[in-house]
Design an enzyme around this catalytic site. Sequence first.
Site, mmCIF file in Angstrom:
data_model
loop_
_atom_site.group_PDB
_atom_site.id
_atom_site.type_symbol
_atom_site.label_atom_id
_atom_site.label_comp_id
_atom_site.label_asym_id
_atom_site.label_seq_id
_atom_site.Cartn_x
_atom_site.Cartn_y
_atom_site.Cartn_z
ATOM 1 C CG HIS A 91 -2.207 -0.785 0.970
ATOM 2 N ND1 HIS A 91 -3.122 -0.436 0.000
ATOM 3 C CD2 HIS A 91 -2.701 -1.894 1.584
ATOM 4 C CE1 HIS A 91 -4.125 -1.305 0.024
ATOM 5 N NE2 HIS A 91 -3.894 -2.202 0.968
ATOM 6 C CG ASP B 189 -2.642 5.041 -2.798
ATOM 7 O OD1 ASP B 189 -1.806 4.186 -3.146
ATOM 8 O OD2 ASP B 189 -3.513 4.819 -1.943
#
Length: 381
Positions: free
Chosen positions: A131, A161
């Site tokens: 992540h 992200d």
Amino acid sequence: MTGPLAGIRIIELAGIGPAPFACMMLADHGAEVIRIERPGAKKGGPGGDPAKDILLRSRKTIAIDLKSAEGIGVVRDLVASADGFVEGFRPGVTERLGLGPEVLIETTPRLVYGRMTGWGQDGPYAQAAGHDINYIALAGALHAFGRAGEKPTPPINMVGDFGGGAMMLAFGMVSALLHARTTGQGQVIDCAMTDGAALLMSMIWSFHGQGLWRDERGVNLLDSGAHFYDTYACADGKYVSIGAIEPQFYAVLREKAGLAADAEFDRQMDPRCWPALKDRLTAVFASRTRDEWCAIIEHTDACFAPVLSLAEAPAHPYNVARGTFTEVGGVVQPMPAPRYSATPTAAPHMAGGRTDTDALLDGLGYAADTITALKAGGIVA
């Protein structure tokens, strides 16, 4: 569609996080983005409500069974009508589906094939889960976020992200689309969030290479080390931000804070003085409420702004005047950015729960009875 990307068609395989944000950016700026969902799949983000998922806005949607040969055939037909394709799976997944770049670009040579992953398409981590926090850690970025003497603090998921991933993919798509328009040649974009997060640190690497940045948290010019570049608590528990780096702006800050005659603040760029000067400023800002400080410093050259919450930001006069936020379908959200003089973008619209199956297949030349049969067989929904 309006916006500078009007006339561009992008096919998006449904995913979460950075790939949808990149496609939101493309849709915001006028591209026709068709999102392929799986029939019966949970839609939207973590809450699962597409009507409230901002990342899904301004799209068309079709649900296709990607486990069937007929469904893959429908996807290929859609891609043949498109300029770009975006997927966010682990390396090799779309190849196993029969939707890999070799297959799609062979059929549509102009196709720009965007691949969004954390670690990239190759390398020792390529098949590992991860992540944002992991990607920015390996990129050398996470080490820089946090205060002196404290552990690294993840800046939510903005850097990996969305900054290092989605924005880089959107930029890469537009760059490759321009190339394809000029040459007719498509290509694959390998967009890794780790690569992008490392790139976002370019200025810090430059400072470090010049001996202007210590490889420690919270002791440098921009990482809360300097007293003139930090946030401060006010008497009401709310915060203000200060970024008075340049001497002329620092002078305004000193004047507004009542420190113009204080000789200790003359040593602005001496890091040895920063801790003590920060303590002084902490006491000064704690003496008034945030609104009182806004009345004194806002709209000056002190490089000052109140720290606003999610609830407060849309109502601030600056954001109201600029139209920075809007409300669509009961969901408050940022408007598309940046802005264009000749090709303004349209107001966003939310995805809702509908699909555009019939219209999209009809646009590909599918006969009505073929569409009915595909629905009956669960190939499309």
